[in-house]
Design a protein around this motif. Structure first.
Motif, PDB file in Angstrom:
ATOM      1  N   ALA A 288      31.731   7.470  58.541  1.00 55.64           N
ATOM      2  CA  ALA A 288      32.664   7.620  59.665  1.00 55.64           C
ATOM      3  C   ALA A 288      33.443   6.332  59.906  1.00 55.64           C
ATOM      4  CB  ALA A 288      31.906   8.024  60.930  1.00 55.64           C
ATOM      5  N   GLY A 289      32.739   5.212  59.997  1.00 58.01           N
ATOM      6  CA  GLY A 289      33.392   3.950  60.289  1.00 58.01           C
ATOM      7  C   GLY A 289      34.077   3.316  59.094  1.00 58.01           C
ATOM      8  N   ASP A 290      33.631   3.677  57.884  1.00 58.37           N
ATOM      9  CA  ASP A 290      34.175   3.105  56.650  1.00 58.37           C
ATOM     10  C   ASP A 290      34.467   4.246  55.671  1.00 58.37           C
ATOM     11  OD1 ASP A 290      34.842   1.215  54.641  1.00 58.37           O
ATOM     12  OD2 ASP A 290      32.760   1.122  53.928  1.00 58.37           O
ATOM     13  N   PRO A 291      35.379   5.148  56.044  1.00 58.25           N
ATOM     14  CA  PRO A 291      35.564   6.374  55.263  1.00 58.25           C
ATOM     15  C   PRO A 291      36.055   6.142  53.839  1.00 58.25           C
ATOM     16  CG  PRO A 291      37.305   6.153  56.903  1.00 58.25           C
ATOM     17  CD  PRO A 291      36.278   5.099  57.216  1.00 58.25           C
TER      18      PRO A 291
ATOM     19  N   ARG B  92      32.023  -1.537  49.419  1.00 57.45           N
ATOM     20  CA  ARG B  92      32.267  -2.201  48.134  1.00 57.45           C
ATOM     21  C   ARG B  92      32.408  -3.706  48.287  1.00 57.45           C
ATOM     22  NH1 ARG B  92      34.646   2.965  47.345  1.00 57.45           N
ATOM     23  NH2 ARG B  92      36.604   2.390  48.347  1.00 57.45           N
ATOM     24  N   LEU B  93      33.016  -4.155  49.380  1.00 54.89           N
ATOM     25  CA  LEU B  93      33.081  -5.601  49.618  1.00 54.89           C
ATOM     26  C   LEU B  93      31.677  -6.183  49.759  1.00 54.89           C
ATOM     27  CD1 LEU B  93      36.051  -5.868  52.155  1.00 54.89           C
ATOM     28  CD2 LEU B  93      36.061  -6.609  49.771  1.00 54.89           C
ATOM     29  N   SER B  94      30.792  -5.480  50.473  1.00 53.34           N
ATOM     30  CA  SER B  94      29.432  -5.998  50.662  1.00 53.34           C
ATOM     31  C   SER B  94      28.654  -5.985  49.352  1.00 53.34           C
ATOM     32  CB  SER B  94      28.693  -5.196  51.733  1.00 53.34           C
ATOM     33  OG  SER B  94      28.402  -3.882  51.297  1.00 53.34           O
TER      34      SER B  94
ATOM     35  N   ALA C 187      28.564   7.488  67.080  1.00 53.08           N
ATOM     36  CA  ALA C 187      27.215   7.917  66.714  1.00 53.08           C
ATOM     37  C   ALA C 187      26.657   7.041  65.597  1.00 53.08           C
ATOM     38  CB  ALA C 187      27.238   9.372  66.281  1.00 53.08           C
ATOM     39  N   GLU C 188      27.509   6.676  64.669  1.00 49.02           N
ATOM     40  CA  GLU C 188      27.095   5.800  63.566  1.00 49.02           C
ATOM     41  C   GLU C 188      26.717   4.423  64.089  1.00 49.02           C
ATOM     42  OE1 GLU C 188      29.042   6.591  59.426  1.00 49.02           O
ATOM     43  OE2 GLU C 188      30.084   4.952  60.417  1.00 49.02           O
TER      44      GLU C 188
ATOM     45  N   VAL D 256      41.091  -3.901  61.199  1.00 53.68           N
ATOM     46  CA  VAL D 256      41.485  -3.359  59.904  1.00 53.68           C
ATOM     47  C   VAL D 256      41.196  -1.864  59.831  1.00 53.68           C
ATOM     48  CG1 VAL D 256      41.240  -3.618  57.403  1.00 53.68           C
ATOM     49  CG2 VAL D 256      40.911  -5.589  58.886  1.00 53.68           C
ATOM     50  N   ASP D 257      40.123  -1.435  60.489  1.00 55.12           N
ATOM     51  CA  ASP D 257      39.696  -0.040  60.395  1.00 55.12           C
ATOM     52  C   ASP D 257      40.642   0.924  61.107  1.00 55.12           C
ATOM     53  OD1 ASP D 257      37.487  -0.884  58.996  1.00 55.12           O
ATOM     54  OD2 ASP D 257      36.203  -1.011  60.773  1.00 55.12           O
TER      55      ASP D 257
END
Length: 327
Positions: free
Chosen positions: A46-49, A55-57, A167-168, A276-277
């Motif tokens: 949800a937060g990083d669709p 991938r950065l992490s 929720a996430e 950014v999101d």
């Protein structure tokens, strides 16, 4: 390749930062290599669709593994092999010499995300060093101009207005020290800089989210904190154009080198990923920096901490069985 020696180092590699401190990476030990992958259960759909932060992490984790191994005299290099269906990004394999890096295992151990107060931001020398790191990877670092308070509040409002994203976030918040996951992962009240009353209030507000959301809870939560008032400068990391999924993993290695460059200079970072999101605020940042908004992959508040930051939790430090598995 001395797999046993690297296994001993793996807990330190897990000090890599990740969005919401989900620690998504997984290692699979094979005869001549270690496959680096991730567990989809620890992604943030949800937060990083788009999977950008994931991938950065993962790239940051790869860089950390290479640094920690090199400091121990282990000879490893990295072969990218991104495969979404197998949930892998590549392999660590034997090399003729240790990875060349200016950083040490102690830098990995001591680096912290810092959400507290900063006395000042980076000077010209640090900014030049950060930009050099980014440019070696095809990117650039920009100081974000102007007053960002309104943009940050707008981003926060949109994040809190989305039930799935909220929720996430609630799933990964650790606001009760009595719960076992408090010392394993997620965002604790200590790391967020929340007092006990503030943590209790946030916990109650999010528990009542379905009822309070239509009554203006997102706006109230967005107005409840102003990290920009705690000092520092805001920096944006701009990636090369047309970066694909595998390229984002490699650029995560650049991001890790930037965090460690800040740490070596006595500075710390507080990510402001919501800028950014959220599409509207990302577009505004792109306009202010005169770059394509899609190239902005990371925004962070940077400065010299007034006091040490709390140490964030890691699962491997509790001896959990999650280490050395790949879903």
């Amino acid at each position: 390749m001395d797999l046993a020696a690297f296994r001993e180092l793996e807990p330190l590699c897990w000090r890599t930062p990740s969005a919401h401190n989900t620690q998504p990476w997984r290692l699979r030990y094979e005869r001549w290599a270690v496959t680096v992958g991730w567990d989809p259960a620890d992604a943030l759909p949800a937060g990083d669709p788009t999977g950008r932060d994931l991938r950065l992490s993962l790239g940051a984790f790869v860089e950390t593994c290479l640094i920690v191994a090199a400091d121990a005299g282990l000879r490893l290099d990295w072969v990218a092999d991104h495969d979404e269906s197998d949930h892998r990004v590549g392999r660590l394999r034997p090399a003729r010499q240790p990875y060349r890096t200016p950083f040490r295992a102690g830098d990995v151990r001591d680096r912290r995300t810092h959400r507290g107060r900063f006395t000042d931001g980076p000077d010209a020398g640090v900014l030049a060093a950060l930009d050099d790191v980014a440019r070696r990877g095809g990117g650039a670092v920009h100081v974000v101009p102007g007053r960002l308070g309104a943009l940050l509040r707008a981003a926060d409002r949109q994040v809190y207005a989305d039930p799935a994203v909220t929720a996430e976030l609630r799933r990964w918040l650790r606001l009760d020290s009595a719960r076992p996951e408090y010392r394993a992962d997620g965002l604790s009240d200590r790391c967020l800089g929340l007092s006990r009353p503030a943590a209790a209030g946030l916990r109650a507000a999010l528990a009542a989210y379905p009822v309070l959301r239509p009554l203006g809870l997102p706006r109230l939560l967005a107005a409840g904190d102003d990290p920009l008032a705690r000092g520092g400068a805001v920096l944006a990391l701009v990636a090369p154009p047309d970066l694909d999924a595998a390229g984002q993993v490699e650029f995560g290695r650049v991001l890790m080198r930037m965090w460690l460059t800040l740490h070596a200079a006595g500075l710390a970072a507080h990510p402001l990923s919501q800028l950014v999101d959220v599409g509207v605020t990302r577009e505004a940042l792109g306009s202010s920096l005169d770059v394509a908004p899609g190239r902005i992959v990371h925004v962070t508040r940077v400065g010299r901490p007034v006091a040490p930051a709390p140490r964030s939790a890691r699962r491997v430090e509790r001896g959990t069985s999650i280490v050395s598995t790949l879903a």
